[in-house]
Write a protein that holds these residues in place. Structure first.
Motif, PDB file in Angstrom:
ATOM      1  N   ALA A 265     -12.847   1.601  -9.649  1.00  0.00           N
ATOM      2  CA  ALA A 265     -12.929   2.938  -8.963  1.00  0.00           C
ATOM      3  C   ALA A 265     -13.119   4.254  -9.519  1.00  0.00           C
ATOM      4  O   ALA A 265     -13.379   5.187  -8.997  1.00  0.00           O
ATOM      5  CB  ALA A 265     -11.501   2.767  -8.438  1.00  0.00           C
TER       6      ALA A 265
ATOM      7  N   HIS B 153       1.496  -0.484  -0.818  1.00  0.00           N
ATOM      8  CA  HIS B 153       0.397  -1.619  -0.711  1.00  0.00           C
ATOM      9  C   HIS B 153       0.917  -3.080  -0.567  1.00  0.00           C
ATOM     10  O   HIS B 153       1.811  -3.359  -1.217  1.00  0.00           O
ATOM     11  CB  HIS B 153      -0.471  -1.526  -1.983  1.00  0.00           C
ATOM     12  CG  HIS B 153      -1.670  -2.871  -1.926  1.00  0.00           C
ATOM     13  ND1 HIS B 153      -2.696  -2.562  -0.860  1.00  0.00           N
ATOM     14  CD2 HIS B 153      -1.835  -3.862  -2.351  1.00  0.00           C
ATOM     15  CE1 HIS B 153      -3.335  -3.589  -0.862  1.00  0.00           C
ATOM     16  NE2 HIS B 153      -3.089  -4.378  -1.926  1.00  0.00           N
TER      17      HIS B 153
ATOM     18  N   ASP C  26      -7.744  -5.797  -4.631  1.00  0.00           N
ATOM     19  CA  ASP C  26      -9.254  -5.978  -4.415  1.00  0.00           C
ATOM     20  C   ASP C  26      -9.972  -4.393  -4.585  1.00  0.00           C
ATOM     21  O   ASP C  26      -9.480  -3.638  -4.687  1.00  0.00           O
ATOM     22  CB  ASP C  26      -9.755  -6.634  -3.349  1.00  0.00           C
ATOM     23  CG  ASP C  26      -9.274  -5.974  -1.921  1.00  0.00           C
ATOM     24  OD1 ASP C  26      -8.731  -4.707  -2.027  1.00  0.00           O
ATOM     25  OD2 ASP C  26      -9.431  -6.606  -0.944  1.00  0.00           O
ATOM     26  N   ALA C  27     -11.420  -4.624  -4.491  1.00  0.00           N
ATOM     27  CA  ALA C  27     -11.823  -3.215  -4.630  1.00  0.00           C
ATOM     28  C   ALA C  27     -11.436  -2.221  -3.377  1.00  0.00           C
ATOM     29  O   ALA C  27     -11.464  -1.142  -3.629  1.00  0.00           O
ATOM     30  CB  ALA C  27     -13.422  -3.336  -4.776  1.00  0.00           C
ATOM     31  N   ALA C  28     -11.198  -2.621  -2.311  1.00  0.00           N
ATOM     32  CA  ALA C  28     -10.997  -1.916  -1.117  1.00  0.00           C
ATOM     33  C   ALA C  28      -9.644  -1.305  -1.414  1.00  0.00           C
ATOM     34  O   ALA C  28      -9.351  -0.181  -0.834  1.00  0.00           O
ATOM     35  CB  ALA C  28     -10.663  -3.043   0.401  1.00  0.00           C
TER      36      ALA C  28
ATOM     37  N   VAL D  47      -8.337  -0.154  -4.217  1.00  0.00           N
ATOM     38  CA  VAL D  47      -8.493   0.660  -5.415  1.00  0.00           C
ATOM     39  C   VAL D  47      -9.372   2.119  -4.541  1.00  0.00           C
ATOM     40  O   VAL D  47      -9.101   3.123  -4.742  1.00  0.00           O
ATOM     41  CB  VAL D  47      -9.127   0.528  -6.808  1.00  0.00           C
ATOM     42  CG1 VAL D  47      -8.230  -0.585  -7.318  1.00  0.00           C
ATOM     43  CG2 VAL D  47     -10.551   0.052  -6.291  1.00  0.00           C
ATOM     44  N   ALA D  48      -9.877   1.639  -3.507  1.00  0.00           N
ATOM     45  CA  ALA D  48     -10.880   2.701  -2.762  1.00  0.00           C
ATOM     46  C   ALA D  48      -9.960   3.370  -2.128  1.00  0.00           C
ATOM     47  O   ALA D  48      -9.886   4.827  -1.979  1.00  0.00           O
ATOM     48  CB  ALA D  48     -12.071   2.090  -1.872  1.00  0.00           C
ATOM     49  N   SER D  49      -8.833   2.977  -1.343  1.00  0.00           N
ATOM     50  CA  SER D  49      -7.857   3.536  -0.759  1.00  0.00           C
ATOM     51  C   SER D  49      -6.720   4.232  -1.545  1.00  0.00           C
ATOM     52  O   SER D  49      -6.501   5.293  -1.269  1.00  0.00           O
ATOM     53  CB  SER D  49      -7.233   2.455   0.244  1.00  0.00           C
ATOM     54  OG  SER D  49      -6.364   1.585  -0.580  1.00  0.00           O
TER      55      SER D  49
ATOM     56  N   ALA E 132      -7.784   5.665  -4.409  1.00  0.00           N
ATOM     57  CA  ALA E 132      -8.435   6.849  -4.577  1.00  0.00           C
ATOM     58  C   ALA E 132      -8.488   8.140  -3.552  1.00  0.00           C
ATOM     59  O   ALA E 132      -8.145   9.091  -3.859  1.00  0.00           O
ATOM     60  CB  ALA E 132      -9.967   6.812  -5.054  1.00  0.00           C
ATOM     61  N   ALA E 133      -8.560   7.479  -2.198  1.00  0.00           N
ATOM     62  CA  ALA E 133      -8.384   8.322  -1.135  1.00  0.00           C
ATOM     63  C   ALA E 133      -6.930   8.857  -1.067  1.00  0.00           C
ATOM     64  O   ALA E 133      -6.630  10.106  -0.711  1.00  0.00           O
ATOM     65  CB  ALA E 133      -8.680   7.630   0.203  1.00  0.00           C
TER      66      ALA E 133
ATOM     67  N   SER F 248      -1.223   0.685   2.646  1.00  0.00           N
ATOM     68  CA  SER F 248      -2.457   0.049   2.549  1.00  0.00           C
ATOM     69  C   SER F 248      -2.020  -1.484   2.762  1.00  0.00           C
ATOM     70  O   SER F 248      -1.177  -2.026   2.022  1.00  0.00           O
ATOM     71  CB  SER F 248      -3.099   0.225   1.139  1.00  0.00           C
ATOM     72  OG  SER F 248      -3.988  -0.666   0.899  1.00  0.00           O
TER      73      SER F 248
ATOM     74  N   LYS G 203      -4.088  -5.605   2.708  1.00  0.00           N
ATOM     75  CA  LYS G 203      -5.065  -6.432   2.809  1.00  0.00           C
ATOM     76  C   LYS G 203      -4.513  -7.839   3.614  1.00  0.00           C
ATOM     77  O   LYS G 203      -3.901  -8.510   3.187  1.00  0.00           O
ATOM     78  CB  LYS G 203      -5.567  -6.863   1.069  1.00  0.00           C
ATOM     79  CG  LYS G 203      -6.622  -7.822   1.448  1.00  0.00           C
ATOM     80  CD  LYS G 203      -7.177  -8.478   0.014  1.00  0.00           C
ATOM     81  CE  LYS G 203      -8.232  -9.468   0.228  1.00  0.00           C
ATOM     82  NZ  LYS G 203      -8.712 -10.119  -1.027  1.00  0.00           N
TER      83      LYS G 203
END
Length: 489
Positions: free
Chosen positions: A63, A141, A146-148, A150-152, A154-155, A164, A166
């Motif tokens: 990320a 969380h 997963d990558a999703a 770390v994207a959340s 970062a936001a 967050s 999954k």
């Protein structure tokens, strides 16, 4: 740009260890080391690396988020001792990432309150995340990494936080984990841990109601390239540690995962392995694969000899006779059997306990070691919603698998349940202290020799084998032998 500080908290020692269980595990460790002399129990600190740190580090790199690691596992489990080092590593607006277990959840929340007041943004994940009070941290969380995520993340660093999650689908995930964990923050564990943990898959397809991993519902495989990259990273940073615990919850559940392990290690000799699996996976090809890989010990989820009780807890089997035969198949092949036995289950009765004790005494010669656990209704176990109203001890420091149950079982008092667990300890102690192994009918693989190219049958499963994974008949090992899946933050 905000920085992320991955934080390993200490664990409070609020309860003295049970003397009978401690005496048992002293003989357990002695027998273990007599067979695997390189094994040791660290005098201080964690005996296994916090692998969630390595998984999270790699994803933060993906990320583009800078990360550091603050290991507080050796500090006093006090808010005043934990907060200053984290504040020194971070600035206002930075993320602090924690993954507490039950025993240090209270500490995590107290530390988080101080950090949030100082302008840090605390992100909390892990198996206790569902019990995080609303508003107590910047972000919670739930689910695997997963990558999703770390994207959340970062936001979230620039946003208002929140939750967050999954959501897990059922069955084999179409996605593959293509990134290898990064161990650079765990360099301090070099030479300090007796074994390494490696996963060729994450999650579990089964739904045993007492299992802390059943929430995943899904099996996600690691690509062979990522697996090989992780093995090479481990060899570089921890060259002297040659015992690997395969963290897959049920070895043999995925033929692709087994094939990847065999192919990655066929030209990387010198390792020995411990795997965990379920009795339903004990087939000839699985035992052959274990020998080819270099497995020396197999953990089996047994829990209880009362098959009807386990059926009510959504763990099905072909009955005790099949269990016995499969256990002896493993033992007689030259592999050591480590049996996972549980006390404190909600459906346990005097009769089911007596059946378990009798079976253990009659079959102790086929057992090398026994892992003993007293059931804890962790939030992610399927049984948690049903048992929640019967939980009488909400002091999370008491939520331990070596202590009395924290809820009211259906058929026994809490006190009687603990007495029965003590009887299980006594029986296990006799087996480990006085037992003799079943003579092997074949010789285990020499770990110092290069392994041959994959020779065991790894073709498509038969119809019968496919049927075993359908519907409510799914039933893996509960997989609590050595901690939660590291892909859960």
């Amino acid at each position: 740009m905000s920085k992320s500080c991955i934080t390993q908290l200490p664990f409070p020692s609020t309860l003295a260890p049970d003397p009978h269980l401690s005496a048992y595990y002293e003989d357990y460790d002695r027998r273990f080391r007599s067979f695997l002399p390189a094994y040791f129990v660290p005098a201080e600190g964690l005996w296994e690396m916090p692998l969630w740190v390595a998984h999270l580090t790699a994803l933060l790199d993906v990320a583009g988020l800078e990360s550091c690691f603050r290991d507080l596992s050796g500090q006093p489990a006090e808010t005043a001792s934990c907060v200053p080092p984290i504040l020194a590593d971070t600035g206002p607006g930075d993320l602090v990432l924690m993954s507490p277990l039950a025993q240090n959840l209270r500490l995590a929340l107290d530390v988080a309150a101080r950090l949030e007041a100082a302008g840090r943004k605390v992100v909390l994940g892990g198996n206790m995340a569902p019990l995080t009070p609303a508003g107590s941290v910047h972000m919670v969380h739930k689910g695997q990494l997963d990558a999703a995520f770390v994207a959340s993340l970062a936001a979230s660093a620039a946003g208002a936080g929140g939750q967050s999650e999954k959501a897990a689908g059922r069955g084999l995930s179409p996605d593959r984990i293509s990134w290898a964990p990064d161990y650079r923050h765990l360099e301090g564990y070099r030479g300090q841990v007796p074994l390494l943990r490696l996963n060729a898959s994450h999650g579990c397809l089964y739904t045993c109601s007492f299992c802390g991993d059943a929430w995943s519902k899904q099996l996600t495989l690691v690509t062979k390239q990522a697996l090989a990259e992780e093995v090479d990273r481990l060899a570089e940073r921890f060259p002297q540690t040659r015992l690997i615990y395969v963290g897959d919850k049920t070895f043999g559940q995925s033929r692709e995962a087994v094939r990847n392990l065999l192919e990655v290690f066929h030209d990387r000799p010198g390792y020995q392995f411990i795997v965990q699996t379920h009795v339903m996976q004990v087939k000839e090809w699985v035992i052959d694969a274990m020998h080819e890989l270099g497995v020396v010990a197999v953990e089996l989820g047994f829990e209880s000899a009362d098959s009807q009780m386990l059926k009510r807890l959504h763990k099905l089997s072909r009955g005790l006779e099949d269990y016995t035969r499969k256990i002896r198949d493993i033992s007689e092949s030259g592999l050591k059997v480590v049996l996972n036995v549980m006390g404190g289950l909600d459906e346990e009765t005097e009769e089911s306990h007596g059946q378990t004790v009798q079976w253990l005494e009659e079959n102790g010669d086929a057992l090398w070691l026994l892992n003993l656990y007293n059931f804890v209704p962790y939030p992610l176990t399927p049984d948690f919603p049903r048992l929640r109203e019967r939980i009488v001890d909400w002091d999370f420091a008491s939520w331990r698998e070596d202590a009395p149950v924290v809820y009211r079982p259906r058929h026994l008092t809490r006190e009687r349940s603990w007495e029965l667990f003590q009887e299980k300890i006594s029986v296990a102690h006799r087996i480990v202290r006085d037992g003799h192994d079943v003579p092997a009918t074949r010789t285990a693989a020499d770990p110092t020799r290069p392994r041959p190219r994959t020779s065991v049958r790894l073709a498509a499963p038969t119809r019968e084998e496919r049927d075993e994974h359908q519907g409510s008949g799914r039933e893996p090992d509960h997989g609590r032998g050595r901690g939660p899946d590291p892909a859960t933050p």
